[in-house]
Design a protein around this motif. Structure first.
Motif, PDB file in Angstrom:
ATOM      1  N   VAL A 195      57.278  14.546  69.144  1.00  0.00           N
ATOM      2  CA  VAL A 195      58.698  14.387  69.455  1.00  0.00           C
ATOM      3  C   VAL A 195      58.974  13.234  70.417  1.00  0.00           C
ATOM      4  N   THR A 196      57.943  12.503  70.819  1.00  0.00           N
ATOM      5  CA  THR A 196      58.159  11.350  71.698  1.00  0.00           C
ATOM      6  C   THR A 196      58.550  10.110  70.898  1.00  0.00           C
ATOM      7  N   SER A 197      58.502  10.216  69.570  1.00  0.00           N
ATOM      8  CA  SER A 197      58.883   9.080  68.716  1.00  0.00           C
ATOM      9  C   SER A 197      60.108   9.454  67.887  1.00  0.00           C
ATOM     10  N   LYS A 198      60.808   8.431  67.407  1.00  0.00           N
ATOM     11  CA  LYS A 198      61.967   8.647  66.547  1.00  0.00           C
ATOM     12  C   LYS A 198      61.552   9.399  65.280  1.00  0.00           C
ATOM     13  N   GLU A 199      60.418   9.047  64.727  1.00  0.00           N
ATOM     14  CA  GLU A 199      59.921   9.715  63.515  1.00  0.00           C
ATOM     15  C   GLU A 199      59.628  11.191  63.796  1.00  0.00           C
ATOM     16  N   GLY A 200      59.073  11.466  64.983  1.00  0.00           N
ATOM     17  CA  GLY A 200      58.773  12.844  65.346  1.00  0.00           C
ATOM     18  C   GLY A 200      60.025  13.682  65.520  1.00  0.00           C
ATOM     19  N   VAL A 201      61.060  13.116  66.118  1.00  0.00           N
ATOM     20  CA  VAL A 201      62.336  13.831  66.250  1.00  0.00           C
ATOM     21  C   VAL A 201      62.926  14.073  64.867  1.00  0.00           C
ATOM     22  N   PHE A 202      62.819  13.082  63.993  1.00  0.00           N
ATOM     23  CA  PHE A 202      63.273  13.230  62.608  1.00  0.00           C
ATOM     24  C   PHE A 202      62.553  14.409  61.950  1.00  0.00           C
ATOM     25  N   GLN A 203      61.224  14.465  62.108  1.00  0.00           N
ATOM     26  CA  GLN A 203      60.430  15.562  61.540  1.00  0.00           C
ATOM     27  C   GLN A 203      60.817  16.903  62.166  1.00  0.00           C
ATOM     28  N   ALA A 204      61.071  16.904  63.476  1.00  0.00           N
ATOM     29  CA  ALA A 204      61.447  18.145  64.155  1.00  0.00           C
ATOM     30  C   ALA A 204      62.765  18.682  63.621  1.00  0.00           C
ATOM     31  N   VAL A 205      63.744  17.787  63.415  1.00  0.00           N
ATOM     32  CA  VAL A 205      65.034  18.221  62.862  1.00  0.00           C
ATOM     33  C   VAL A 205      64.829  18.817  61.473  1.00  0.00           C
ATOM     34  N   LEU A 206      64.014  18.174  60.642  1.00  0.00           N
ATOM     35  CA  LEU A 206      63.752  18.702  59.298  1.00  0.00           C
ATOM     36  C   LEU A 206      63.032  20.052  59.362  1.00  0.00           C
ATOM     37  N   ALA A 207      62.032  20.163  60.234  1.00  0.00           N
ATOM     38  CA  ALA A 207      61.265  21.410  60.350  1.00  0.00           C
ATOM     39  C   ALA A 207      62.144  22.552  60.847  1.00  0.00           C
ATOM     40  N   LEU A 208      62.973  22.281  61.865  1.00  0.00           N
ATOM     41  CA  LEU A 208      63.850  23.333  62.395  1.00  0.00           C
ATOM     42  C   LEU A 208      64.921  23.719  61.388  1.00  0.00           C
ATOM     43  N   ALA A 222      64.504  23.641  58.128  1.00  0.00           N
ATOM     44  CA  ALA A 222      63.812  24.485  57.142  1.00  0.00           C
ATOM     45  C   ALA A 222      63.623  25.894  57.683  1.00  0.00           C
ATOM     46  N   MET A 223      63.242  26.001  58.954  1.00  0.00           N
ATOM     47  CA  MET A 223      63.060  27.317  59.567  1.00  0.00           C
ATOM     48  C   MET A 223      64.371  28.101  59.562  1.00  0.00           C
ATOM     49  N   SER A 224      65.452  27.427  59.909  1.00  0.00           N
ATOM     50  CA  SER A 224      66.768  28.067  59.899  1.00  0.00           C
ATOM     51  C   SER A 224      67.115  28.567  58.494  1.00  0.00           C
ATOM     52  N   GLN A 225      66.844  27.743  57.494  1.00  0.00           N
ATOM     53  CA  GLN A 225      67.130  28.136  56.114  1.00  0.00           C
ATOM     54  C   GLN A 225      66.277  29.323  55.691  1.00  0.00           C
ATOM     55  N   TYR A 226      64.995  29.325  56.061  1.00  0.00           N
ATOM     56  CA  TYR A 226      64.141  30.462  55.715  1.00  0.00           C
ATOM     57  C   TYR A 226      64.647  31.754  56.355  1.00  0.00           C
ATOM     58  N   LEU A 227      65.062  31.695  57.599  1.00  0.00           N
ATOM     59  CA  LEU A 227      65.579  32.887  58.271  1.00  0.00           C
ATOM     60  C   LEU A 227      66.862  33.379  57.600  1.00  0.00           C
ATOM     61  N   LYS A 228      67.721  32.451  57.205  1.00  0.00           N
ATOM     62  CA  LYS A 228      68.954  32.827  56.508  1.00  0.00           C
ATOM     63  C   LYS A 228      68.626  33.501  55.175  1.00  0.00           C
ATOM     64  N   VAL A 229      67.656  32.953  54.455  1.00  0.00           N
ATOM     65  CA  VAL A 229      67.259  33.541  53.168  1.00  0.00           C
ATOM     66  C   VAL A 229      66.669  34.936  53.385  1.00  0.00           C
ATOM     67  N   MET A 230      65.914  35.130  54.465  1.00  0.00           N
ATOM     68  CA  MET A 230      65.376  36.467  54.766  1.00  0.00           C
ATOM     69  C   MET A 230      66.502  37.473  54.959  1.00  0.00           C
ATOM     70  N   VAL A 231      67.546  37.066  55.679  1.00  0.00           N
ATOM     71  CA  VAL A 231      68.707  37.949  55.875  1.00  0.00           C
ATOM     72  C   VAL A 231      69.359  38.238  54.527  1.00  0.00           C
ATOM     73  N   GLU A 232      69.540  37.216  53.718  1.00  0.00           N
ATOM     74  CA  GLU A 232      70.160  37.393  52.400  1.00  0.00           C
ATOM     75  C   GLU A 232      69.340  38.328  51.523  1.00  0.00           C
ATOM     76  N   LYS A 233      68.009  38.173  51.537  1.00  0.00           N
ATOM     77  CA  LYS A 233      67.144  39.058  50.725  1.00  0.00           C
ATOM     78  C   LYS A 233      67.290  40.506  51.170  1.00  0.00           C
ATOM     79  N   LEU A 234      67.329  40.723  52.466  1.00  0.00           N
ATOM     80  CA  LEU A 234      67.501  42.082  52.979  1.00  0.00           C
ATOM     81  C   LEU A 234      68.848  42.645  52.561  1.00  0.00           C
ATOM     82  N   LEU A 235      69.891  41.850  52.704  1.00  0.00           N
ATOM     83  CA  LEU A 235      71.211  42.299  52.280  1.00  0.00           C
ATOM     84  C   LEU A 235      71.246  42.588  50.783  1.00  0.00           C
ATOM     85  N   ASP A 236      70.696  41.681  49.993  1.00  0.00           N
ATOM     86  CA  ASP A 236      70.722  41.842  48.542  1.00  0.00           C
ATOM     87  C   ASP A 236      69.928  43.059  48.088  1.00  0.00           C
TER      88      ASP A 236
END
Length: 195
Positions: free
Chosen positions: A151-164, A166-180
């Motif tokens: 995260v000390t580089s621009k590329e690393g921050v870019f990767q961190a935003v993408l990774a976080l 993706a994590m947010s999307q996975y958690l949302k999908v987990m909630v949706e699966k439970l609801l469904d």
């Protein structure tokens, strides 16, 4: 970006404000008083100063949609305010229709949701958030480091935003699966009757 600064941002991101049921007034409140209360207690949760946590239109829509119990007169009880806090907490992840179906399921299936059950459920939710606040920043830091995200580089921050993201999307999908699987019917717009 300095690594320490980045990880401090992670820690700060889970320090959102909460309003506990014992902080709610014992007296019923008018709509304007509820808005003022939430703005005062939860203002630090806003991303931008101009964001609105709760408006008269939101409260009226929650009432029309059956998300909160009908009121008597023009005042809202502690239970109503707790219901609004639950909706506020859920609407970042769920649609209003999903929240409606979830609350309908909680109310109609099994035991009735008494005012005390609503308060107890909200308290348990806050306890879970406190636990997540302790663990989540460290887990995210480990995940980013394990995947080589510098995260000390621009590329690393870019990767961190993408990774976080993706994590947010996975958690949302987990909630949706439970609801469904447990709550919502196959059709998105219908409300599931109790089995």
């Amino acid at each position: 970006m300095e690594k320490e600064y980045f990880y401090e941002l992670l820690r700060q991101s889970v320090q959102d404000a909460d309003m506990h049921p014992d902080e709610l007034p014992g007296l019923d409140l008018y709509m304007d008083q509820i808005i003022t209360l939430m703005e005062g207690k939860l203002a630090s949760n806003k991303r931008y100063e101009s964001d609105k946590l709760l408006t008269k239109t939101m409260i009226n829509n929650y009432s029309k949609e059956g998300l909160i119990k009908p009121i008597k007169g023009k005042k809202y009880s502690k239970e109503h305010i707790t219901q609004m806090l639950l909706i506020y907490s859920l609407k970042g992840t769920l649609s209003i229709q999903e929240i409606k179906s979830f609350l309908y399921w909680a109310e109609e299936c099994g035991e009735k949701m008494t005012p005390q059950a609503v308060t107890d459920g909200y308290e348990k939710f806050l306890e879970g958030k406190a636990y997540q606040r302790e663990l989540l920043p460290e887990q995210v830091q480990c995940m980013l480091e394990e995947t080589g995200c510098d995260v000390t580089s621009k590329e690393g921050v870019f990767q961190a935003v993408l990774a976080l993201s993706a994590m947010s999307q996975y958690l949302k999908v987990m909630v949706e699966k439970l609801l469904d699987s447990e709550i919502l019917p196959a059709k998105e717009e219908a409300v599931l009757p109790c089995e």
